[in-house]
Design an enzyme around this catalytic site. Structure first.
Site, PDB file in Angstrom:
ATOM      1  N   LYS A  13     -45.295 -36.512  53.809  1.00 25.68           N
ATOM      2  CA  LYS A  13     -45.750 -38.090  53.969  1.00 25.68           C
ATOM      3  C   LYS A  13     -46.459 -38.346  52.567  1.00 25.68           C
ATOM      4  O   LYS A  13     -46.048 -39.194  51.725  1.00 25.68           O
ATOM      5  CB  LYS A  13     -46.912 -38.195  55.202  1.00 25.68           C
ATOM      6  N   ARG A  88     -51.614 -43.253  63.745  1.00 18.62           N
ATOM      7  CA  ARG A  88     -51.288 -41.868  64.346  1.00 18.62           C
ATOM      8  C   ARG A  88     -51.322 -41.964  66.017  1.00 18.62           C
ATOM      9  O   ARG A  88     -51.459 -40.921  66.501  1.00 18.62           O
ATOM     10  CB  ARG A  88     -52.283 -41.046  63.984  1.00 18.62           C
ATOM     11  N   ARG A 122     -49.332 -24.903  50.504  1.00 22.30           N
ATOM     12  CA  ARG A 122     -49.625 -26.148  49.947  1.00 22.30           C
ATOM     13  C   ARG A 122     -50.876 -25.784  49.002  1.00 22.30           C
ATOM     14  O   ARG A 122     -51.761 -25.110  49.592  1.00 22.30           O
ATOM     15  CB  ARG A 122     -50.160 -27.486  50.847  1.00 22.30           C
ATOM     16  N   ARG A 153     -56.187 -26.561  51.316  1.00 15.40           N
ATOM     17  CA  ARG A 153     -57.053 -27.180  52.016  1.00 15.40           C
ATOM     18  C   ARG A 153     -57.728 -26.485  53.244  1.00 15.40           C
ATOM     19  O   ARG A 153     -57.123 -25.448  53.714  1.00 15.40           O
ATOM     20  CB  ARG A 153     -56.341 -28.349  52.456  1.00 15.40           C
ATOM     21  N   ARG A 164     -53.112 -28.558  64.861  1.00  8.15           N
ATOM     22  CA  ARG A 164     -52.525 -30.078  64.368  1.00  8.15           C
ATOM     23  C   ARG A 164     -51.200 -30.430  64.863  1.00  8.15           C
ATOM     24  O   ARG A 164     -50.890 -31.748  65.131  1.00  8.15           O
ATOM     25  CB  ARG A 164     -52.720 -29.957  62.686  1.00  8.15           C
TER      26      ARG A 164
HETATM   27  P1  AP5 Z   1     -47.189 -33.125  52.029  1.00  8.49           P
HETATM   28  O1  AP5 Z   1     -46.736 -34.098  51.414  1.00  8.49           O
HETATM   29  O2  AP5 Z   1     -48.594 -32.712  51.683  1.00  8.49           O
HETATM   30  O3  AP5 Z   1     -47.149 -33.366  53.694  1.00  8.49           O
HETATM   31  P2  AP5 Z   1     -47.935 -34.470  54.655  1.00  8.49           P
HETATM   32  O4  AP5 Z   1     -46.884 -34.834  55.669  1.00  8.49           O
HETATM   33  O5  AP5 Z   1     -48.626 -35.350  53.698  1.00  8.49           O
HETATM   34  O6  AP5 Z   1     -48.877 -33.353  55.029  1.00  8.49           O
HETATM   35  P3  AP5 Z   1     -50.338 -33.627  55.657  1.00  8.49           P
HETATM   36  O7  AP5 Z   1     -50.813 -32.305  55.804  1.00  8.49           O
HETATM   37  O8  AP5 Z   1     -51.149 -34.277  54.217  1.00  8.49           O
HETATM   38  O9  AP5 Z   1     -50.192 -34.459  56.797  1.00  8.49           O
HETATM   39  P4  AP5 Z   1     -51.289 -34.625  57.819  1.00  8.49           P
HETATM   40  O10 AP5 Z   1     -50.648 -35.794  58.511  1.00  8.49           O
HETATM   41  O11 AP5 Z   1     -51.708 -33.690  58.742  1.00  8.49           O
HETATM   42  O12 AP5 Z   1     -52.617 -34.657  56.933  1.00  8.49           O
HETATM   43  P5  AP5 Z   1     -53.518 -35.998  56.503  1.00  8.49           P
HETATM   44  O13 AP5 Z   1     -54.091 -35.667  55.238  1.00  8.49           O
HETATM   45  O14 AP5 Z   1     -52.853 -37.115  56.760  1.00  8.49           O
HETATM   46  O15 AP5 Z   1     -46.307 -31.884  52.098  1.00  8.49           O
HETATM   47  C1  AP5 Z   1     -46.729 -30.603  52.585  1.00  8.49           C
HETATM   48  C2  AP5 Z   1     -46.394 -29.480  51.535  1.00  8.49           C
HETATM   49  O16 AP5 Z   1     -44.759 -29.172  51.459  1.00  8.49           O
HETATM   50  C3  AP5 Z   1     -46.831 -29.720  49.983  1.00  8.49           C
HETATM   51  O17 AP5 Z   1     -47.078 -28.525  49.555  1.00  8.49           O
HETATM   52  C4  AP5 Z   1     -45.610 -30.276  49.275  1.00  8.49           C
HETATM   53  O18 AP5 Z   1     -45.500 -30.069  47.957  1.00  8.49           O
HETATM   54  C5  AP5 Z   1     -44.508 -29.497  49.930  1.00  8.49           C
HETATM   55  N1  AP5 Z   1     -43.217 -30.069  50.059  1.00  8.49           N
HETATM   56  C6  AP5 Z   1     -43.078 -31.305  50.313  1.00  8.49           C
HETATM   57  N2  AP5 Z   1     -41.764 -31.567  50.355  1.00  8.49           N
HETATM   58  C7  AP5 Z   1     -41.074 -30.422  50.067  1.00  8.49           C
HETATM   59  C8  AP5 Z   1     -39.631 -29.997  49.835  1.00  8.49           C
HETATM   60  N3  AP5 Z   1     -38.705 -30.880  50.322  1.00  8.49           N
HETATM   61  N4  AP5 Z   1     -39.382 -28.820  49.604  1.00  8.49           N
HETATM   62  C9  AP5 Z   1     -40.365 -28.003  49.580  1.00  8.49           C
HETATM   63  N5  AP5 Z   1     -41.784 -28.183  49.516  1.00  8.49           N
HETATM   64  C10 AP5 Z   1     -41.992 -29.531  49.800  1.00  8.49           C
HETATM   65  O19 AP5 Z   1     -54.777 -36.060  57.470  1.00  8.49           O
HETATM   66  C11 AP5 Z   1     -55.648 -34.766  57.688  1.00  8.49           C
HETATM   67  C12 AP5 Z   1     -56.570 -34.936  59.008  1.00  8.49           C
HETATM   68  O20 AP5 Z   1     -57.314 -36.474  58.827  1.00  8.49           O
HETATM   69  C13 AP5 Z   1     -55.937 -35.102  60.287  1.00  8.49           C
HETATM   70  O21 AP5 Z   1     -55.598 -33.704  60.898  1.00  8.49           O
HETATM   71  C14 AP5 Z   1     -57.043 -36.061  60.824  1.00  8.49           C
HETATM   72  O22 AP5 Z   1     -58.083 -35.103  61.352  1.00  8.49           O
HETATM   73  C15 AP5 Z   1     -57.551 -36.838  60.045  1.00  8.49           C
HETATM   74  N6  AP5 Z   1     -56.908 -38.109  59.889  1.00  8.49           N
HETATM   75  C16 AP5 Z   1     -56.014 -38.834  58.983  1.00  8.49           C
HETATM   76  N7  AP5 Z   1     -55.609 -39.738  59.377  1.00  8.49           N
HETATM   77  C17 AP5 Z   1     -55.887 -40.239  60.649  1.00  8.49           C
HETATM   78  C18 AP5 Z   1     -55.555 -41.287  61.636  1.00  8.49           C
HETATM   79  N8  AP5 Z   1     -54.829 -42.230  61.290  1.00  8.49           N
HETATM   80  N9  AP5 Z   1     -56.346 -41.178  62.991  1.00  8.49           N
HETATM   81  C19 AP5 Z   1     -57.183 -40.147  63.174  1.00  8.49           C
HETATM   82  N10 AP5 Z   1     -57.336 -39.070  62.252  1.00  8.49           N
HETATM   83  C20 AP5 Z   1     -56.814 -39.155  60.958  1.00  8.49           C
END
Ligand code: AP5
Length: 207
Positions: A13, A88, A122, A153, A164
């Site tokens: 994402k 979410r 990551r 992270r 997660r």
């Molecule tokens: P990346 O692009 O970082 O993936 P992502 O889907 O953004 O993963 P996140 O872990 O950030 O998502 P998340 O939803 O768990 O965490 P968030 O920060 O939103 O890619 C991942 C890795 O793969 C990277 O190293 C990238 O380089 C690599 N990659 C990508 N594509 C690739 C490819 N094609 N080939 C090879 N490598 C590749 O949320 C964190 C926490 O915040 C949550 O757990 C929750 O506690 C809280 N939170 C956030 N939003 C909410 C909400 N709306 N409601 C409640 N709690 C929330």
């Protein structure tokens, strides 16, 4: 263009949101980044959010909804935005409907095995949020954009990743049906390279 990027943790994402920002010249609204900034700055919201994030749980709906509602009111969001990590839960999606009209939802699809591999490799920039994967860094330890040191992270430890994923399956996956019913959801297979997946996202948006 008002887009939601939906998908399990690690599906890409953040990676694709950053690319779409360049394509469409609209801001990326990442609730994860906003919450991590609040934690670094030790604000009240940050203190509340930290416990949940460290345990791989979702931050309560009312906290996140208010953050997004305020952020979407800002001037740079008036021509569109990329929502990364919001909504979410069904409650968040229902509330979002009250203050935003979404054009498309891109559902990034990836296997659990690939997710664990991507998240455990990551590395992120603690200053600008730049995201990398160790397999593509060739040993580099600093951010290409701002030169700061890259870190892992806290919630990217394998045990927390599994929690997660479980939270995603129970609380977030029902959004797929929710958005399918109103015909704005497009599935995109994200098992290819970043460039291949990005092309597939743009193709899906043309529909
Ligand atoms: P990346 O692009 O970082 O993936 P992502 O889907 O953004 O993963 P996140 O872990 O950030 O998502 P998340 O939803 O768990 O965490 P968030 O920060 O939103 O890619 C991942 C890795 O793969 C990277 O190293 C990238 O380089 C690599 N990659 C990508 N594509 C690739 C490819 N094609 N080939 C090879 N490598 C590749 O949320 C964190 C926490 O915040 C949550 O757990 C929750 O506690 C809280 N939170 C956030 N939003 C909410 C909400 N709306 N409601 C409640 N709690 C929330």
């Amino acid at each position: 263009m008002k887009i939601i990027l939906l998908g399990p943790p690690g599906a890409g994402k953040g990676t694709h949101a950053q690319k779409l920002v360049n394509d469409f010249n609209v801001p990326q609204i990442s609730t994860g980044d906003i919450l991590r900034k609040a934690i670094r700055e030790e604000t009240e919201v940050g203190k509340q959010a930290k416990t949940y994030i460290d345990q791989g749980q979702l931050v309560p709906d009312f906290v996140v909804i208010e953050i997004v509602r305020q952020r979407l009111n800002e001037g740079d969001c008036q021509n569109g935005y990329i929502l990364d990590g919001f909504p979410r839960t069904i409650v968040q999606a229902e509330k979002l409907k009250e203050f935003a009209e979404i054009d498309a939802v891109i559902n990034l699809v990836l296997s659990d095995e690939a997710i664990i591999n991507r998240l455990s490799g990551r590395r992120v920039c603690s200053t600008c949020g730049g995201t990398y994967h160790v397999s593509l860094l060739n040993g580099k330890e600093h951010c290409e954009k701002c030169g700061e040191k890259l870190i892992q992270r806290e919630d990217d430890k394998e045990e927390t990743i599994k929690k997660r994923l479980n939270v995603y399956n129970v609380q977030t996956a029902p959004l797929i049906e929710h958005y399918k019913k109103i015909n704005i959801l497009h599935d995109v297979d994200c098992s290819g390279t970043i460039e291949q997946n990005h092309k597939a996202v743009l193709e899906a948006l043309k529909k």
